[in-house]
Design a protein around this motif. Structure first.
Motif, PDB file in Angstrom:
ATOM      1  N   LYS A  89     -41.568 -10.517  -9.816  1.00  0.00           N
ATOM      2  CA  LYS A  89     -42.437 -11.463  -9.119  1.00  0.00           C
ATOM      3  C   LYS A  89     -43.894 -11.239  -9.537  1.00  0.00           C
ATOM      4  O   LYS A  89     -44.361 -10.116  -9.648  1.00  0.00           O
ATOM      5  CB  LYS A  89     -42.282 -11.304  -7.605  1.00  0.00           C
ATOM      6  CG  LYS A  89     -40.886 -11.655  -7.109  1.00  0.00           C
ATOM      7  CD  LYS A  89     -40.791 -11.527  -5.602  1.00  0.00           C
ATOM      8  CE  LYS A  89     -39.404 -11.932  -5.104  1.00  0.00           C
ATOM      9  NZ  LYS A  89     -38.370 -10.941  -5.408  1.00  0.00           N
TER      10      LYS A  89
ATOM     11  N   TYR B 221     -42.888 -17.308 -11.608  1.00  0.00           N
ATOM     12  CA  TYR B 221     -43.310 -18.708 -11.624  1.00  0.00           C
ATOM     13  C   TYR B 221     -43.748 -19.175 -13.013  1.00  0.00           C
ATOM     14  O   TYR B 221     -43.799 -20.365 -13.281  1.00  0.00           O
ATOM     15  CB  TYR B 221     -44.484 -18.933 -10.673  1.00  0.00           C
ATOM     16  CG  TYR B 221     -44.222 -18.565  -9.241  1.00  0.00           C
ATOM     17  CD1 TYR B 221     -43.253 -19.229  -8.484  1.00  0.00           C
ATOM     18  CD2 TYR B 221     -44.969 -17.566  -8.615  1.00  0.00           C
ATOM     19  CE1 TYR B 221     -43.027 -18.892  -7.157  1.00  0.00           C
ATOM     20  CE2 TYR B 221     -44.750 -17.230  -7.292  1.00  0.00           C
ATOM     21  CZ  TYR B 221     -43.784 -17.888  -6.566  1.00  0.00           C
ATOM     22  OH  TYR B 221     -43.574 -17.569  -5.262  1.00  0.00           O
TER      23      TYR B 221
ATOM     24  N   LEU C  35     -45.106 -22.861 -13.856  1.00  0.00           N
ATOM     25  CA  LEU C  35     -46.493 -23.067 -13.451  1.00  0.00           C
ATOM     26  C   LEU C  35     -47.414 -22.438 -14.490  1.00  0.00           C
ATOM     27  O   LEU C  35     -47.047 -21.469 -15.163  1.00  0.00           O
ATOM     28  CB  LEU C  35     -46.751 -22.454 -12.074  1.00  0.00           C
ATOM     29  CG  LEU C  35     -45.896 -22.999 -10.915  1.00  0.00           C
ATOM     30  CD1 LEU C  35     -46.309 -22.341  -9.603  1.00  0.00           C
ATOM     31  CD2 LEU C  35     -46.021 -24.508 -10.798  1.00  0.00           C
TER      32      LEU C  35
ATOM     33  N   ILE D 298     -51.529 -19.816 -11.453  1.00  0.00           N
ATOM     34  CA  ILE D 298     -50.804 -18.969 -10.495  1.00  0.00           C
ATOM     35  C   ILE D 298     -51.484 -17.615 -10.333  1.00  0.00           C
ATOM     36  O   ILE D 298     -51.503 -17.045  -9.234  1.00  0.00           O
ATOM     37  CB  ILE D 298     -49.316 -18.826 -10.903  1.00  0.00           C
ATOM     38  CG1 ILE D 298     -48.485 -18.313  -9.723  1.00  0.00           C
ATOM     39  CG2 ILE D 298     -49.142 -17.932 -12.107  1.00  0.00           C
ATOM     40  CD1 ILE D 298     -48.394 -19.243  -8.555  1.00  0.00           C
TER      41      ILE D 298
ATOM     42  N   VAL E  34     -48.742 -18.078  -1.250  1.00  0.00           N
ATOM     43  CA  VAL E  34     -48.666 -18.742  -2.555  1.00  0.00           C
ATOM     44  C   VAL E  34     -48.067 -20.141  -2.404  1.00  0.00           C
ATOM     45  O   VAL E  34     -48.549 -21.113  -3.003  1.00  0.00           O
ATOM     46  CB  VAL E  34     -47.839 -17.897  -3.550  1.00  0.00           C
ATOM     47  CG1 VAL E  34     -47.481 -18.701  -4.791  1.00  0.00           C
ATOM     48  CG2 VAL E  34     -48.611 -16.647  -3.948  1.00  0.00           C
ATOM     49  N   LYS E  35     -47.014 -20.251  -1.579  1.00  0.00           N
ATOM     50  CA  LYS E  35     -46.419 -21.569  -1.336  1.00  0.00           C
ATOM     51  C   LYS E  35     -47.447 -22.528  -0.731  1.00  0.00           C
ATOM     52  O   LYS E  35     -47.564 -23.697  -1.143  1.00  0.00           O
ATOM     53  CB  LYS E  35     -45.221 -21.422  -0.395  1.00  0.00           C
ATOM     54  CG  LYS E  35     -44.561 -22.748  -0.032  1.00  0.00           C
ATOM     55  CD  LYS E  35     -43.514 -22.556   1.052  1.00  0.00           C
ATOM     56  CE  LYS E  35     -43.051 -23.905   1.586  1.00  0.00           C
ATOM     57  NZ  LYS E  35     -42.169 -23.760   2.764  1.00  0.00           N
TER      58      LYS E  35
ATOM     59  N   THR F 106     -50.252 -23.432  -3.321  1.00  0.00           N
ATOM     60  CA  THR F 106     -49.777 -24.272  -4.432  1.00  0.00           C
ATOM     61  C   THR F 106     -49.237 -25.606  -3.923  1.00  0.00           C
ATOM     62  O   THR F 106     -48.714 -26.404  -4.709  1.00  0.00           O
ATOM     63  CB  THR F 106     -48.658 -23.579  -5.232  1.00  0.00           C
ATOM     64  OG1 THR F 106     -47.542 -23.315  -4.361  1.00  0.00           O
ATOM     65  CG2 THR F 106     -49.156 -22.284  -5.862  1.00  0.00           C
TER      66      THR F 106
ATOM     67  N   SER G 298     -44.763 -23.802  -5.759  1.00  0.00           N
ATOM     68  CA  SER G 298     -44.113 -22.514  -6.026  1.00  0.00           C
ATOM     69  C   SER G 298     -42.682 -22.507  -5.509  1.00  0.00           C
ATOM     70  O   SER G 298     -41.800 -21.877  -6.117  1.00  0.00           O
ATOM     71  CB  SER G 298     -44.909 -21.367  -5.395  1.00  0.00           C
ATOM     72  OG  SER G 298     -44.912 -21.460  -3.976  1.00  0.00           O
TER      73      SER G 298
ATOM     74  N   ASN H 139     -39.415 -21.822  -7.647  1.00  0.00           N
ATOM     75  CA  ASN H 139     -38.487 -20.777  -7.208  1.00  0.00           C
ATOM     76  C   ASN H 139     -37.046 -21.283  -7.251  1.00  0.00           C
ATOM     77  O   ASN H 139     -36.139 -20.623  -7.779  1.00  0.00           O
ATOM     78  CB  ASN H 139     -38.864 -20.331  -5.790  1.00  0.00           C
ATOM     79  CG  ASN H 139     -38.170 -19.067  -5.358  1.00  0.00           C
ATOM     80  OD1 ASN H 139     -37.265 -18.568  -6.017  1.00  0.00           O
ATOM     81  ND2 ASN H 139     -38.585 -18.529  -4.237  1.00  0.00           N
TER      82      ASN H 139
END
Length: 303
Positions: free
Chosen positions: A159, A190, A236, A241, A270-271, A274, A278, A282
C-alpha cells in the motif's frame, strides 16, 4: 486440527477433484469497503477466479472454525456485521475459542491457506513497514508471515501509504522473493510506479509457477510476493496520490492517530480526498489480482 477447519461444498469438491484453488482474504470485505459494495465485489472476485480456471476459497473465522470457502449467506453476514474482528496470527486462537466472527488479514489468510494446502493467495496489497517505523517500530505482521509461510501472495505491491523502500529491505533480509509480474518496478497499490526497481520479473504465470515449485521443492521456508501492477486504465497518477497521502499523513499526526488505527484512517482519508477514485482503483486491482492468481494456481497445478 481438523475439527477447527471446515470447507465449503465447492472447495471440498475442488480438493477431491484436484482442481487449482485460490485463497481470498476477508478483511477486504469487512474492513476495506462499505456495504453492500464489499459483498458485491467479493462475489465478483470469486467469479473472476472461476472464469480463469480455478476455484475461489474466501477465508474467515466463524462459529469456532476456520472457514475455507464461504456460502452466500456467510459472505453477507461478514460484510454486514458491525463487530467483525480483524484477525492476524496472534488473534486466531482467541477468535476460535470465543466463536466470534473474524475477518482474516494477509497474514492470517496465509496461515489458513497453508493449513488447507492452498499455495496461491490473491489480495489487494500487502502490509509493510510504516513511514516513521524507525521510531515507532510499526511493521506489519504480513512481512514476518511471508518469511515463514509457504504461500504465494499475488498483490498490487505494498500500500502506497507505507515506506515501500524499507518494506523491500525487510523482505530481502527475510529472504522473501519479490517477483514483478510483467513489470520491473515495485507497484504501489493505486499506482503502477513506486520508483523502486525489482531484482526479478516474469512475463508468464508458467514461469512464476516454476519458480515457486523450485523454491518449495528444495524445502525453502516462506512464501513469495507476486507484484502485479494495477491495470493502466485504472491506475492513479503517482504525483497525485503521493500528494494525497502526504496530506492524510499530516492529518493523522495532527489528530494523534497511531498504531493499528493509522491504516484505516489513512485509507479512509485517501478515499475522501480522491473523491472516491481510490475505492474504484482498489476494486479494480483486486479483480486483476484474482485473475492473475487463478492463472498462476492453474499453472502451478499443471506442474
Amino acid at each position: 486440527m481438523t475439527n477447527m477447519i471446515s470447507y465449503s461444498t465447492e472447495v471440498q469438491e475442488a480438493i477431491e477433484q484436484k482442481k487449482p484453488l485460490v485463497a481470498l482474504e476477508s478483511t477486504i470485505i469487512s474492513h476495506g469497503m462499505p456495504y453492500p459494495q464489499n459483498v458485491e465485489t467479493a462475489r465478483e472476485v470469486e467469479q473472476i477466479v472461476r472464469d480463469n480456471g480455478a476455484v475461489p476459497a474466501t477465508i474467515a473465522l466463524m462459529d469456532g472454525q476456520i472457514k475455507i470457502g464461504l456460502s452466500d449467506e456467510e459472505l453477507e453476514l461478514l460484510g454486514n456485521s458491525p463487530d467483525v474482528a480483524k484477525v492476524s496470527r496472534r488473534d486466531i486462537g482467541q477468535l476460535l475459542a470465543t466463536k466470534k466472527i473474524g475477518a482474516t488479514t494477509v497474514a492470517a489468510t496465509m496461515i489458513c491457506a497453508e493449513l488447507a494446502g492452498i499455495r496461491v493467495f490473491a489480495t489487494g496489497g500487502i502490509g509493510g513497514v510504516h513511514r516513521g517505523a524507525e521510531a515507532t517500530m510499526d511493521i506489519s505482521a504480513d512481512l514476518e508471515e511471508l518469511s515463514n509461510t509457504g504461500v504465494a501472495v499475488v498483490c498490487a505491491g505494498a500500500k502506497s501509504i507505507l515506506d515501500i523502500g524499507l518494506t523491500l529491505e525487510y523482505l530481502e533480509t527475510k529472504g522473501v522473493p519479490v517477483i514483478g509480474y510483467q513489470t520491473d518496478e515495485m507497484p504501489a497499490f493505486y499506482t503502477r510506479h513506486s520508483g523502486f526497481p525489482l531484482s526479478y520479473g516474469s512475463q508468464t504465470t508458467e514461469e512464476l509457477a516454476a519458480i515457486l515449485k523450485a523454491q518449495w521443492s528444495l524445502g525453502l521456508k516462506g512464501g513469495a510476493v507476486i507484484a502485479n501492477p494495477i491495470p493502466q486504465e485504472h491506475a492513479l497518477d503517482k504525483d497525485f496520490i503521493d500528494g494525497i497521502i502526504e496530506q492524510a499523513m499530516a492529518e493523522a499526526k495532527a489528530n494523534g492517530i497511531n498504531g493499528k488505527d493509522v491504516t484505516p484512517f489513512l485509507l479512509g482519508k485517501v478515499k475522501e480526498l480522491t473523491e472516491g477514485k481510490s475505492l474504484v482503483a482498489n476494486i479494480e486491482l483486486v479483480k486483476h489480482n484474482a485473475k492473475v492468481g487463478a492463472e498462476l494456481a492453474a499453472s502451478y497445478g499443471a506442474l
